[in-house]
Design a protein around this motif. Structure first.
Motif: not given
Length: 129
Positions: A119-126, A29-33
């Protein structure tokens, strides 16, 4: 064997369908948000116990035990129901969030780490939470 590289999975709860794949042994699942989410690896190991290799890294028995402890009971239900943000709406960041982001960027020592932070920031994770 499965590779999930689309950006359609943004929350850990989106992966709960993996539990139906009882013969799945290899999963990437790499490179997936969703891969940037906290406890992502443990959640996948718990949800899909048949997986032997996750993101090209062998799943160890110690990880399985830790995943069972982490996701038993209410915590699993809370994670599956959680949404970090609503697409299209601005993400509200506190001063602590901004400092955590700056610190994570400053500590990054490779391009892969920068991509993971992105990816973390794009998915809304801090980062750091």
């Amino acid at each position: 064997k499965a590779v999930v590289s689309t950006q359609s999975t943004g929350e850990l709860g989106d992966l709960k369908g993996l539990s139906k794949l009882t013969k799945l042994k290899y999963l990437s699942i790499m490179r997936n948000p969703v891969a940037a989410k906290n406890h992502y690896r443990s959640y996948v190991i718990y949800t899909c116990p048949s997986v032997r290799v996750l993101d090209y890294k062998r799943v160890k028995q110690q990880e399985r035990v830790a995943a069972r402890k982490m996701f038993a009971g209410k915590k699993k239900a809370a994670i599956e129901a959680a949404k970090t943000f609503t697409p299209g709406e601005p993400v509200k960041q506190t001063p602590a969030d901004k400092e955590a982001i700056k610190a994570a960027i400053a500590k990054a020592s490779s391009l892969d780490e920068i991509r993971r932070l992105e990816m973390m920031l794009n998915s809304g994770t801090i980062p750091g939470f």
